[in-house]
Design an enzyme around this catalytic site. Structure first.
Site, PDB file in Angstrom:
ATOM      1  N   GLU A 144     -13.692   8.616  17.425  1.00 57.07           N
ATOM      2  CA  GLU A 144     -13.278   7.329  17.987  1.00 57.07           C
ATOM      3  C   GLU A 144     -12.431   7.484  19.251  1.00 57.07           C
ATOM      4  OE1 GLU A 144     -13.520   3.651  16.599  1.00 57.07           O
ATOM      5  OE2 GLU A 144     -15.361   4.828  16.539  1.00 57.07           O
TER       6      GLU A 144
ATOM      7  N   THR B 149     -16.443  -1.374  23.866  1.00 56.60           N
ATOM      8  CA  THR B 149     -15.154  -0.724  24.100  1.00 56.60           C
ATOM      9  C   THR B 149     -15.168   0.039  25.421  1.00 56.60           C
ATOM     10  OG1 THR B 149     -14.783  -0.514  21.721  1.00 56.60           O
ATOM     11  CG2 THR B 149     -13.477   0.904  23.141  1.00 56.60           C
TER      12      THR B 149
END
Length: 304
Positions: free
Chosen positions: A130, A179
């Site tokens: 992540e 993102t």
């Protein structure tokens, strides 16, 4: 052998806690991994109930990448696996959808392998994928968390005692925001006064949570590190924040993670009014949305 893991949605940042605060909510993805018995059958990935067409179903899938890292950790390579991903968390909306499937894949694969990795290892792998631990930590352990990781990838976290009466209204618009795009608008450097501003708010935030201090929370949930730069990516965000500013029951209005969803923390009263303010503001600029109010999910990922 087949293992299914249910993982909650998460919201990161919460205003001032950029890349370190995270909060679990009762919306879930379910990841199921099954060892197939046919040699040479390879990897099969199925996406169920998906609201996005952009999720890969080959070895580029983020769940497979997580599983592969864990297998490599124990000196193996995943061979014949069937992976089902049932998506209840909206994709690319700032609710931790990618973190949830990474966490679910790691827990399920760890079960298939006989538990070679403890939570610290799984947290480290998930954070490596992540890029930060803010979403994966509450996905693993539930509740409200503050987390960090060092140069070696070791994650340190603590749970904070989120008040039961504080509710989170999540407003999900009808458009996605990756993102990667949301990160691209952030500056490489920020003024030291802005960094100091957020440091002060983080301290106030933690104290407000521990002492259930609504008035202090209203001051704490502000930010100068990421939200000012991301405003332009979420139509109506500034107007929504302004329209909620004088609502007594609202403790803070922030981007949910990298957006485009908006998270509104309240003392639990008159949440219908909050929903009406947001939906009316967005309707005025032709943005439709889904809005729900949640209590915080204090249980993290679990086998089902």
């Amino acid at each position: 052998m087949k293992v299914s893991v249910q993982v909650p949605a998460t919201i990161a940042n919460l205003g001032c806690g950029f890349d370190c605060f995270g909060l679990a909510l009762p919306v879930y993805n379910v990841i199921t991994i099954e060892e197939t018995i046919m040699p040479g059958s390879g990897i099969e990935i199925n996406i169920l109930d998906n609201d996005s067409d952009n999720i890969p179903t080959d070895k580029n899938n983020i769940v497979y990448k997580a599983i592969e890292l864990l297998y490599n950790y124990v000196g193996q390579v995943p061979a014949e696996l069937k992976i089902n991903i049932k998506t209840g968390i909206p994709v690319a909306r700032g609710m931790g959808s990618s973190a949830s499937v990474v966490v679910g894949g790691l827990i399920a694969a760890n079960e298939l392998l006989g538990h070679p990795a403890d939570l610290d290892v799984l947290l480290s792998i998930a954070s490596e994928i992540e890029g930060h631990p803010d979403n994966v930590t509450p996905a693993f352990v539930g509740g409200m968390t503050i987390s960090s990781f060092d140069e070696t990838g070791v994650v340190t976290y603590r749970n904070l005692p989120w008040p039961k009466e504080w509710k989170v209204t999540v407003c999900v618009p009808d458009f996605e925001l990756s993102t990667q795009i949301s990160r691209s608008v952030l500056p490489e450097c920020v003024p030291i006064k802005d960094a100091a501003y957020n440091l002060r708010r983080v301290g106030l935030f933690v104290d407000a949570v521990y002492n259930k201090d609504c008035e202090l929370m209203k001051l704490a949930m502000s930010d100068k590190l990421h939200q000012p730069y991301r405003m332009k990516l979420v139509p109506g965000l500034n107007s929504i924040m302004e329209n909620l500013k004088h609502e007594e029951n609202v403790l803070g209005c922030v981007l949910a993670g990298a957006g485009p969803s908006i998270a509104i923390v309240s003392n639990g009263s008159d949440t219908d009014n909050i929903k009406n303010i947001v939906s009316d503001t967005w309707n005025n600029i032709n943005v439709t949305s889904k809005i729900h109010t949640y209590s915080v999910e204090n249980q993290g990922a679990k086998k089902i």
